[in-house]
Design an enzyme around this catalytic site. Sequence first.
Site, mmCIF file in Angstrom:
data_model
loop_
_atom_site.group_PDB
_atom_site.id
_atom_site.type_symbol
_atom_site.label_atom_id
_atom_site.label_comp_id
_atom_site.label_asym_id
_atom_site.label_seq_id
_atom_site.Cartn_x
_atom_site.Cartn_y
_atom_site.Cartn_z
ATOM 1 N N ASP A 129 -0.214 5.103 1.071
ATOM 2 C CA ASP A 129 -0.441 6.056 2.155
ATOM 3 C C ASP A 129 -0.428 5.374 3.522
ATOM 4 O O ASP A 129 -1.064 4.341 3.731
ATOM 5 C CB ASP A 129 -1.788 6.754 1.962
ATOM 6 C CG ASP A 129 -1.761 7.715 0.797
ATOM 7 O OD1 ASP A 129 -1.264 8.836 0.962
ATOM 8 O OD2 ASP A 129 -2.227 7.328 -0.293
ATOM 9 N N ASP B 182 0.861 -1.169 0.000
ATOM 10 C CA ASP B 182 0.000 0.000 0.000
ATOM 11 C C ASP B 182 0.910 1.235 0.000
ATOM 12 O O ASP B 182 2.122 1.132 0.238
ATOM 13 C CB ASP B 182 -0.899 -0.051 1.242
ATOM 14 C CG ASP B 182 -1.865 1.115 1.315
ATOM 15 O OD1 ASP B 182 -2.312 1.592 0.254
ATOM 16 O OD2 ASP B 182 -2.166 1.554 2.439
ATOM 17 N N ASP C 118 -2.236 -0.669 5.827
ATOM 18 C CA ASP C 118 -2.447 -0.064 7.138
ATOM 19 C C ASP C 118 -3.886 0.009 7.620
ATOM 20 O O ASP C 118 -4.114 0.182 8.808
ATOM 21 C CB ASP C 118 -1.883 1.366 7.141
ATOM 22 C CG ASP C 118 -2.745 2.325 6.342
ATOM 23 O OD1 ASP C 118 -3.339 3.243 6.948
ATOM 24 O OD2 ASP C 118 -2.830 2.158 5.113
#
Length: 246
Positions: free
Chosen positions: A20, A18, A194
């Site tokens: 961000d 991922d 996240d």
Amino acid sequence: MHLQNHDYDFAADALFLDFDNTLVDFAPLPESVVVPPDLITSLQYLQQAASGALAIVSGRPLTQIDHFLAPLRLPAAGVHGAERRSADGRMTQLPVPDIERLLMYLQPLAAQHAGLLLEVKRGALALHYRRAPHLEQICVQAMSEALAHEPGFALLRGSMVVEAKAADISKGDAIAAFMNEAPFAGRRPLFIGDDITDEAGFAWVQSPSAGGLGIKVGPGPSLARARIANPAAVRSMLAQVLEQQR
């Protein structure tokens, strides 16, 4: 469990990342994230060490991923998998629902509050409240009400964002598509992410047929079987692995 060195072999595994709050730290605005120069170097050499089996899997459009990681042009899935670039550069764009009515419904709310930001994507609409966290419940309620009249979308909660995306598209499906192609095929998939938008990816890579590992960045409940503290720790791990490969 916390991530240990024996949990991965990036030279033999397929690595999915991922963007961000995984590779880069959270920022007040989506466009204001800072990409450390050494991250670009790490990704470039790790992709080479993995014989190309490294991809970005993000909610951002591919154009934004390429902008932040320039001059790299990695295999990548954008908008949660609605658009995908294979390792050979081939582009795949999945059919997506029209967001126009959602946009019309939510624009008055964004115009009313200066701290809100509507991000328009292909087949997705994100309502960011990074600069107005006190408006979280209002944003969630507004998006929920908008989606009640629009079939074909699913609501996603992310880091200071609530998003409408195509219901039949997920990061898990995007990773599965990569794993059917060279150079990813035949490797063990690792996915680092996240938040809740990454849970579908964790579920797929850890399925018995895939035999991989999901790695959750930061606190909070997750399907991922391994955990790492924060984006700085992710970058440190990637740099450490690069040194070991060298």
